[in-house]
Scaffold this active site. Structure first.
Site, short mmCIF file in Angstrom:
data_model
loop_
_atom_site.label_atom_id
_atom_site.label_comp_id
_atom_site.label_asym_id
_atom_site.label_seq_id
_atom_site.Cartn_x
_atom_site.Cartn_y
_atom_site.Cartn_z
N ASP A 113 -2.73 -2.96 -3.81
CA ASP A 113 -3.13 -4.28 -3.36
C ASP A 113 -3.87 -5.03 -4.46
O ASP A 113 -4.64 -5.93 -4.20
CB ASP A 113 -4.00 -4.14 -2.11
CG ASP A 113 -5.15 -3.15 -2.33
OD1 ASP A 113 -5.31 -2.66 -3.46
OD2 ASP A 113 -5.87 -2.87 -1.37
N LYS A 161 7.68 0.77 0.08
CA LYS A 161 8.06 0.04 -1.14
C LYS A 161 9.28 0.63 -1.82
O LYS A 161 10.24 -0.06 -2.11
CB LYS A 161 6.94 0.08 -2.20
CG LYS A 161 5.70 -0.68 -1.90
CD LYS A 161 4.70 -0.54 -3.04
CE LYS A 161 4.26 0.89 -3.30
NZ LYS A 161 3.53 1.50 -2.18
N LYS A 187 2.82 8.00 -8.40
CA LYS A 187 3.59 9.04 -7.70
C LYS A 187 4.94 9.30 -8.37
O LYS A 187 5.55 10.35 -8.19
CB LYS A 187 3.79 8.63 -6.23
CG LYS A 187 3.23 9.66 -5.30
CD LYS A 187 3.34 9.40 -3.79
CE LYS A 187 3.85 8.11 -3.26
NZ LYS A 187 4.91 8.16 -2.30
N LYS A 220 0.83 -1.20 0.00
CA LYS A 220 0.00 0.00 0.00
C LYS A 220 0.87 1.26 0.00
O LYS A 220 2.06 1.18 0.35
CB LYS A 220 -0.98 -0.01 1.19
CG LYS A 220 -0.35 0.31 2.53
CD LYS A 220 -1.41 0.29 3.63
CE LYS A 220 -2.01 1.66 3.87
NZ LYS A 220 -1.10 2.58 4.60
P1 ADP Z 1 5.92 3.78 -0.67
O1 ADP Z 1 6.89 3.70 -1.81
O2 ADP Z 1 5.39 2.44 -0.27
O3 ADP Z 1 4.82 4.77 -0.90
P2 ADP Z 1 8.15 5.01 0.72
O4 ADP Z 1 9.23 4.04 0.43
O5 ADP Z 1 8.13 6.26 -0.07
O6 ADP Z 1 6.72 4.30 0.62
O7 ADP Z 1 8.21 5.30 2.28
C1 ADP Z 1 7.35 6.23 2.90
C2 ADP Z 1 8.12 6.97 4.00
O8 ADP Z 1 8.48 6.05 5.04
C3 ADP Z 1 9.42 7.58 3.49
O9 ADP Z 1 9.58 8.86 4.02
C4 ADP Z 1 10.48 6.62 3.99
O10 ADP Z 1 11.72 7.24 4.24
C5 ADP Z 1 9.87 6.08 5.28
N1 ADP Z 1 10.36 4.73 5.60
C6 ADP Z 1 10.13 3.58 4.93
N2 ADP Z 1 10.72 2.53 5.52
C7 ADP Z 1 11.38 3.02 6.62
C8 ADP Z 1 12.19 2.44 7.66
N3 ADP Z 1 12.45 1.14 7.70
N4 ADP Z 1 12.68 3.28 8.62
C9 ADP Z 1 12.41 4.60 8.60
N5 ADP Z 1 11.65 5.20 7.65
C10 ADP Z 1 11.14 4.43 6.67
MG MG Z 2 6.82 4.63 -3.65
#
Ligand code: ADP
Ligand code: MG
Ligand code: SF4
Length: 287
Positions: free
Chosen positions: A128, A15, A41, A10
Site C-alpha cells: 500500500d 494481485k 515473495k 495488500k
Molecule cells: P497476492 O499476489 O496479492 O499476494 P495471490 O494472487 O497469490 O495474491 O492470491 C492469493 C490466493 O487467493 C491464491 O491462492 C489465489 O489462487 C487466490 N485467489 C485470488 N483471486 C481469486 C479468485 N478470484 N477466486 C478464487 N481464488 C482466488
Molecule cells: Mg503475489
C-alpha cells in the site's frame, strides 16, 4: 509506445493471480507481454511458468561473479510471456523495496524494453506504498497507469486508500496516475456495493469485477492461469474482458483518499448497513 502498468494491493489479495491472467489473456490476444514481479515473495509469475519459481534479479546479482546477463533473469512463460522477478532481501537484512529499484534499473540499463519490445509491461507490486522502495513505479512515473486489486474486506480497502495517498503525494512531481480499482473475490451483492461506494467517496473508478471462483483455485493447483487451464470457463471470460478493458483504458487521475477518521466513519456506516441487511434476510439474526 510501450504501455506500462503497475498493479498494487495488500499481500494475499489476488494481485499475482489477476495480473497473470491479464498477461495470459493479452498474450492470447496477440500482444507481446512482459510481467515483472515486484513482491519479495517472488511468486508473481509462477502460474505462467508451470508452477515453478524463476531466479530473481536480486538473487542473480548476489550470486553472479561477472556481469549479470539479461537471459539470466528473463524467462519465457505461457505463450512466450516474458517473466521477471525482482526478488527480495536475504532474511533479516532488508530492504525489499530495493529489489524493485534494482530490477527496473537493470532492465532499463540493458535496453530490455527496446530489445524485447513488449506492447505492455505489467508490474505486480506488493503493498500500500508506505515506503519509497515499493512506491518507485509510482514516484518515478515508471508506470503509466496504476491499478489496485481490492476485495471488500476492510484491510484491503485500507491498503487501497493508502495507495491513493501515495499517488496523490507524488502526483505533483510527475508521478504515475491512478486508472482503476480491480474488485476481486466478489461473491455477494453487498461486496460490490461496498467497493462502489468506496470508489465514489474517493473519486475513483472500478476497472472490473472478478468473482471468487473455484476455477481459479483449480488452475492454481495445476500451476496454471485460469486462461490456460480453463479457457472456456466463465472466469476466463471475466479475465479476458478485464484485460481488454485495462489495455484500452484511457482514464488517468489523482484519486481523493479519505482521512483516517473519515475512513473510520465510512466503515462504521457500512457496518450498520450490513447489520440491517442481515436482519432483513434472516429475521432473528444474531451476531
Ligand atoms: P497476492 O499476489 O496479492 O499476494 P495471490 O494472487 O497469490 O495474491 O492470491 C492469493 C490466493 O487467493 C491464491 O491462492 C489465489 O489462487 C487466490 N485467489 C485470488 N483471486 C481469486 C479468485 N478470484 N477466486 C478464487 N481464488 C482466488
Ligand atoms: Mg503475489
Ligand atoms: Fe526498504 Fe521500504 Fe523497508 Fe525502507 S521501508 S528498508 S525502502 S523495504
Amino acid at each position: 509506445k510501450i504501455k506500462e502498468i503497475a498493479i498494487y494491493g495488500k499481500g494475499g489479495i489476488g494481485k499475482s493471480t489477476t495480473t497473470s491472467n491479464i498477461s495470459a489473456a493479452l498474450s492470447d490476444a496477440g500482444y507481446n507481454v512482459m510481467q515483472v514481479g515486484c513482491d519479495p515473495k517472488s511468486d508473481s509469475t509462477n502460474t505462467l511458468t508451470g508452477g515453478k519459481s524463476i531466479p530473481t534479479v536480486l538473487d542473480s546479482l548476489r550470486k553472479g561473479r561477472g556481469a549479470l546477463k539479461v537471459e539470466d533473469v528473463i524467462f519465457e512463460g505461457f505463450n512466450g510471456i516474458h517473466c521477471v522477478e525482482a526478488g527480495g532481501p536475504e532474511p533479516g537484512v532488508g530492504c525489499a523495496g530495493r529489489g524493485i529499484i534494482t530490477a527496473v534499473e537493470f532492465l532499463k540499463q540493458e535496453n530490455v524494453y527496446e530489445e524485447y519490445s513488449p506492447d505492455i509491461v505489467l508490474y505486480d507490486v506488493l503493498g500500500d506504498v508506505v515506503c519509497g522502495g515499493f512506491a518507485m513505479p509510482i514516484r518515478e512515473g515508471v508506470a503509466d497507469q496504476v491499478y489496485t486489486v481490492s476485495s471488500a474486506d476492510f484491510m484491503a480497502i485500507y491498503a487501497a486508500n493508502n495507495l491513493f495517498k501515495g499517488i496523490k503525494k507524488y502526483s505533483t512531481g510527475g508521478g504515475a496516475l491512478f486508472s482503476g480499482l480491480i474488485a476481486n473475490s466478489i461473491t455477494f451483492g453487498a461486496q460490490k456495493e461496498i467497493l462502489e461506494d468506496f470508489t465514489k467517496q474517493t473519486k475513483s473508478t472500478i476497472a472490473g469485477f472478478v468473482p471468487r471462483s473455484l476455477t481459479v483455485t483449480q488452475a492454481e493447483l495445476s500451476g496454471k492461469t485460469t486462461i490456460e487451464a480453463s479457457p472456456d470457463s466463465e472466469q476466463a471470460d471475466v479475465y479476458r474482458k478485464l484485460a481488454k478493458d485495462i489495455y484500452n483504458n484511457k482514464e488517468e487521475y489523482v484519486p481523493s483518499p479519505l482521512e483516517s477518521d473519515e475512513l473510520k466513519d465510512w466503515a462504521e456506516s457500512w457496518s450498520d448497513k450490513l447489520l440491517d441487511l442481515k436482519k432483513q434476510e434472516e429475521g432473528d439474526f444474531k451476531i
